[in-house]
Design a protein around this motif. Structure first.
Motif, PDB file in Angstrom:
ATOM      1  N   VAL A 257       9.348  -2.779  -1.019  1.00  5.08           N
ATOM      2  CA  VAL A 257       9.659  -3.781  -2.032  1.00  5.08           C
ATOM      3  C   VAL A 257      10.309  -4.979  -1.348  1.00  5.08           C
ATOM      4  O   VAL A 257      11.222  -4.820  -0.532  1.00  5.08           O
ATOM      5  N   ARG A 258       9.826  -6.161  -1.687  1.00  8.44           N
ATOM      6  CA  ARG A 258      10.388  -7.380  -1.115  1.00  8.44           C
ATOM      7  C   ARG A 258      11.619  -7.815  -1.910  1.00  8.44           C
ATOM      8  O   ARG A 258      11.593  -7.835  -3.146  1.00  8.44           O
ATOM      9  N   VAL A 259      12.697  -8.164  -1.190  1.00 10.39           N
ATOM     10  CA  VAL A 259      13.916  -8.643  -1.837  1.00 10.39           C
ATOM     11  C   VAL A 259      14.299 -10.004  -1.228  1.00 10.39           C
ATOM     12  O   VAL A 259      13.768 -10.401  -0.192  1.00 10.39           O
ATOM     13  N   LEU A 260      15.201 -10.706  -1.900  1.00 13.17           N
ATOM     14  CA  LEU A 260      15.662 -12.019  -1.443  1.00 13.17           C
ATOM     15  C   LEU A 260      14.489 -12.980  -1.239  1.00 13.17           C
ATOM     16  O   LEU A 260      14.508 -13.825  -0.344  1.00 13.17           O
ATOM     17  N   GLU A 261      13.474 -12.858  -2.094  1.00 10.01           N
ATOM     18  CA  GLU A 261      12.254 -13.644  -1.906  1.00 10.01           C
ATOM     19  C   GLU A 261      12.518 -15.143  -1.981  1.00 10.01           C
ATOM     20  O   GLU A 261      11.892 -15.931  -1.273  1.00 10.01           O
ATOM     21  N   ASP A 262      13.448 -15.556  -2.834  1.00  6.56           N
ATOM     22  CA  ASP A 262      13.723 -16.982  -2.973  1.00  6.56           C
ATOM     23  C   ASP A 262      14.563 -17.535  -1.832  1.00  6.56           C
ATOM     24  O   ASP A 262      14.833 -18.745  -1.785  1.00  6.56           O
ATOM     25  N   TRP A 263      14.978 -16.669  -0.900  1.00  6.53           N
ATOM     26  CA  TRP A 263      15.771 -17.103   0.245  1.00  6.53           C
ATOM     27  C   TRP A 263      14.971 -17.126   1.552  1.00  6.53           C
ATOM     28  O   TRP A 263      15.527 -17.435   2.605  1.00  6.53           O
ATOM     29  N   THR A 264      13.699 -16.774   1.511  1.00  7.96           N
ATOM     30  CA  THR A 264      12.901 -16.711   2.745  1.00  7.96           C
ATOM     31  C   THR A 264      11.819 -17.783   2.712  1.00  7.96           C
ATOM     32  O   THR A 264      10.748 -17.578   2.135  1.00  7.96           O
ATOM     33  N   PRO A 265      12.079 -18.941   3.321  1.00  8.08           N
ATOM     34  CA  PRO A 265      11.133 -20.063   3.257  1.00  8.08           C
ATOM     35  C   PRO A 265       9.937 -19.841   4.200  1.00  8.08           C
ATOM     36  O   PRO A 265       9.940 -18.945   5.049  1.00  8.08           O
ATOM     37  N   ASN A 266       8.934 -20.686   4.020  1.00  7.00           N
ATOM     38  CA  ASN A 266       7.763 -20.628   4.893  1.00  7.00           C
ATOM     39  C   ASN A 266       8.108 -21.038   6.320  1.00  7.00           C
ATOM     40  O   ASN A 266       9.007 -21.852   6.556  1.00  7.00           O
ATOM     41  N   LEU A 267       7.373 -20.472   7.271  1.00  8.79           N
ATOM     42  CA  LEU A 267       7.503 -20.814   8.687  1.00  8.79           C
ATOM     43  C   LEU A 267       6.301 -21.658   9.100  1.00  8.79           C
ATOM     44  O   LEU A 267       5.308 -21.751   8.377  1.00  8.79           O
ATOM     45  N   SER A 268       6.377 -22.252  10.287  1.00 15.53           N
ATOM     46  CA  SER A 268       5.256 -23.041  10.792  1.00 15.53           C
ATOM     47  C   SER A 268       4.028 -22.153  10.977  1.00 15.53           C
ATOM     48  O   SER A 268       4.156 -20.989  11.365  1.00 15.53           O
ATOM     49  N   PRO A 269       2.839 -22.674  10.717  1.00 19.47           N
ATOM     50  CA  PRO A 269       1.623 -21.892  10.957  1.00 19.47           C
ATOM     51  C   PRO A 269       1.393 -21.705  12.453  1.00 19.47           C
ATOM     52  O   PRO A 269       2.037 -22.359  13.282  1.00 19.47           O
ATOM     53  N   LEU A 270       0.489 -20.821  12.783  1.00 11.95           N
ATOM     54  CA  LEU A 270       0.143 -20.596  14.178  1.00 11.95           C
ATOM     55  C   LEU A 270      -0.819 -21.671  14.667  1.00 11.95           C
ATOM     56  O   LEU A 270      -1.558 -22.274  13.886  1.00 11.95           O
ATOM     57  N   SER A 271      -0.799 -21.884  15.982  1.00 13.96           N
ATOM     58  CA  SER A 271      -1.777 -22.765  16.622  1.00 13.96           C
ATOM     59  C   SER A 271      -2.352 -22.070  17.845  1.00 13.96           C
ATOM     60  O   SER A 271      -1.626 -21.395  18.592  1.00 13.96           O
ATOM     61  N   LEU A 272      -3.646 -22.232  18.022  1.00 13.57           N
ATOM     62  CA  LEU A 272      -4.308 -21.875  19.279  1.00 13.57           C
ATOM     63  C   LEU A 272      -4.241 -23.119  20.154  1.00 13.57           C
ATOM     64  O   LEU A 272      -4.589 -24.211  19.692  1.00 13.57           O
ATOM     65  N   TYR A 273      -3.768 -22.998  21.386  1.00 13.28           N
ATOM     66  CA  TYR A 273      -3.633 -24.196  22.201  1.00 13.28           C
ATOM     67  C   TYR A 273      -4.117 -23.954  23.623  1.00 13.28           C
ATOM     68  O   TYR A 273      -4.184 -22.813  24.101  1.00 13.28           O
ATOM     69  N   TYR A 274      -4.459 -25.053  24.296  1.00 12.21           N
ATOM     70  CA  TYR A 274      -5.032 -24.960  25.638  1.00 12.21           C
ATOM     71  C   TYR A 274      -4.952 -26.329  26.308  1.00 12.21           C
ATOM     72  O   TYR A 274      -4.872 -27.365  25.630  1.00 12.21           O
ATOM     73  N   PRO A 275      -4.992 -26.360  27.633  1.00 10.52           N
ATOM     74  CA  PRO A 275      -4.986 -27.649  28.334  1.00 10.52           C
ATOM     75  C   PRO A 275      -6.364 -28.299  28.268  1.00 10.52           C
ATOM     76  O   PRO A 275      -7.365 -27.632  27.999  1.00 10.52           O
ATOM     77  N   SER A 276      -6.403 -29.584  28.478  1.00  8.25           N
ATOM     78  CA  SER A 276      -7.676 -30.285  28.524  1.00  8.25           C
ATOM     79  C   SER A 276      -8.516 -29.733  29.679  1.00  8.25           C
ATOM     80  O   SER A 276      -8.022 -29.563  30.799  1.00  8.25           O
ATOM     81  N   ARG A 277      -9.780 -29.419  29.408  1.00 10.61           N
ATOM     82  CA  ARG A 277     -10.664 -28.839  30.417  1.00 10.61           C
ATOM     83  C   ARG A 277     -11.944 -29.649  30.489  1.00 10.61           C
ATOM     84  O   ARG A 277     -12.644 -29.823  29.489  1.00 10.61           O
ATOM     85  N   ARG A 278     -12.266 -30.130  31.695  1.00  9.91           N
ATOM     86  CA  ARG A 278     -13.468 -30.932  31.853  1.00  9.91           C
ATOM     87  C   ARG A 278     -14.731 -30.077  31.827  1.00  9.91           C
ATOM     88  O   ARG A 278     -15.780 -30.519  31.365  1.00  9.91           O
ATOM     89  N   ASN A 279     -14.622 -28.855  32.336  1.00  9.05           N
ATOM     90  CA  ASN A 279     -15.804 -28.004  32.437  1.00  9.05           C
ATOM     91  C   ASN A 279     -15.504 -26.619  31.844  1.00  9.05           C
ATOM     92  O   ASN A 279     -15.428 -25.628  32.570  1.00  9.05           O
ATOM     93  N   PRO A 280     -15.324 -26.538  30.538  1.00  6.74           N
ATOM     94  CA  PRO A 280     -15.015 -25.230  29.937  1.00  6.74           C
ATOM     95  C   PRO A 280     -16.204 -24.285  30.046  1.00  6.74           C
ATOM     96  O   PRO A 280     -17.363 -24.700  30.026  1.00  6.74           O
ATOM     97  N   THR A 281     -15.897 -23.002  30.163  1.00  2.00           N
ATOM     98  CA  THR A 281     -16.947 -22.000  30.229  1.00  2.00           C
ATOM     99  C   THR A 281     -17.594 -21.842  28.858  1.00  2.00           C
ATOM    100  O   THR A 281     -17.041 -22.251  27.836  1.00  2.00           O
ATOM    101  N   ALA A 282     -18.759 -21.214  28.849  1.00  2.00           N
ATOM    102  CA  ALA A 282     -19.439 -20.958  27.584  1.00  2.00           C
ATOM    103  C   ALA A 282     -18.592 -20.064  26.692  1.00  2.00           C
ATOM    104  O   ALA A 282     -18.551 -20.249  25.468  1.00  2.00           O
ATOM    105  N   ALA A 283     -17.901 -19.082  27.286  1.00  2.00           N
ATOM    106  CA  ALA A 283     -17.043 -18.182  26.509  1.00  2.00           C
ATOM    107  C   ALA A 283     -15.876 -18.937  25.887  1.00  2.00           C
ATOM    108  O   ALA A 283     -15.518 -18.718  24.720  1.00  2.00           O
TER     109      ALA A 283
END
Length: 304
Positions: A257-283
């Motif tokens: 059972v969830r409690v204190l629901e009005d006290w738990t705000p949203n968090l930042s969403p996830l991000s997939l991140y990577y460096p700039s790549r000139r020649n990325p692989t097909a995968a």
């Protein structure tokens, strides 16, 4: 006098990590095999690259000069290999991903597994760490973190919906001990404490109407693994602070059972991140495209 790329890679990984054991885990080899590879290169060069003690490993002066010259060359070799692989019509090879443990769990079912079913020639190597990692220095292709923690010099792709923490307990625990109405009420409850990667005990964060508070909860158990916390809270060992995605099924089934629901705000969403790549692989290209196409479906699923 020629040395294999794997031996050079072994030296560079030990230099980055400072420990043979940690470097061996990252490379997926035994500590003995890694030590032998480094020793072979040292014998070939006729110079010692590392000072070794029972407690630490550090580069010698010759080792520092060697790594400084070799690292860019090895990077260029890998770039050339990536360029060659990028010409493949069929995505294949290994993608290395670094993620927070909670982030890895959130993307595993809707992103990683479906991608592998669609691209069976690709192997995905996921390393979960609670600390922030330089994915370039660590030899990773991609990282997954909260959007607010992605380095500014990285390309970021939002994944999924907003996330949130939840405070949960079993119906039997709440019946026996009562339901907390405010964060301060937690001082009267047994809670499952969480140890952060830096060793500090996590203070539970709450926010409501612009008011924020952090509670130093108390309890008989301290953990650093979410699956153990879920097991403990389901056994009515106390209240737990968890990622909503980790206990969603338990809440829907009535086990928690969830409690204190009005006290738990949203968090930042996830991000997939990577460096700039000139020649990325097909995968690499296939994975990023797959994530871009399916992140919207994840948002819709989480909002149901």
């Amino acid at each position: 006098m020629q040395s294999s790329l794997s031996e050079l890679g072994a030296v560079l990984m030990v230099a980055r990590r400072g420990k043979f054991r940690t470097a061996a885990i990252e490379l997926g080899v035994s500590t003995t095999a890694l030590s032998n590879a480094v020793g072979k290169l040292e014998r070939t060069l006729g110079v010692r690259l590392f000072n070794r003690t029972t407690r630490s490993v550090s580069l010698t002066e010759a080792g520092q000069q060697f790594v400084a010259q070799v690292a860019p060359a090895v990077q260029d070799i890998h770039a050339a290999m990536d360029l060659a692989r990028s010409q493949q019509a069929m995505p294949s090879g290994t993608l290395r991903i670094n993620a927070f443990p909670t982030a890895a769990r959130e993307i595993f079912s809707w992103l990683v597994l479906p991608f592998l079913r669609a691209h069976p020639q690709v192997h995905i190597d996921i390393v979960t760490e609670g600390r922030l990692v330089d994915i370039v220095a660590g030899g990773f292709d991609l990282g997954v973190r909260s959007a607010d923690l992605v380095p500014a010099d990285m390309i970021a792709l939002p994944l999924g919906a907003l996330r949130c923490n939840v405070v949960v307990g079993t119906p039997s625990y709440l019946k026996a001990h009562g339901t907390p109405r405010t964060p301060q009420d937690l001082t009267e409850h047994t809670c499952l404490r969480v140890r952060l990667p830096n060793g500090a005990i996590h203070r539970w964060p709450f926010e409501k109407n612009g008011q924020s508070v952090h509670i130093d909860v108390q309890g008989a158990i301290t953990l650093d693994e979410a699956s153990l916390a879920r097991t403990a809270v389901l056994a009515s060992a106390g209240l737990a602070l968890a990622m909503e995605s980790d206990v969603r099924d338990d809440i829907e089934a009535g086990r928690l059972v969830r409690v204190l629901e009005d006290w738990t705000p949203n968090l930042s969403p996830l991000s997939l991140y990577y460096p700039s790549r000139r020649n990325p692989t097909a995968a690499f290209k296939a994975f990023v495209d797959f994530a871009r196409r399916h992140s919207g479906a994840s948002v819709a699923r989480h909002s149901l």
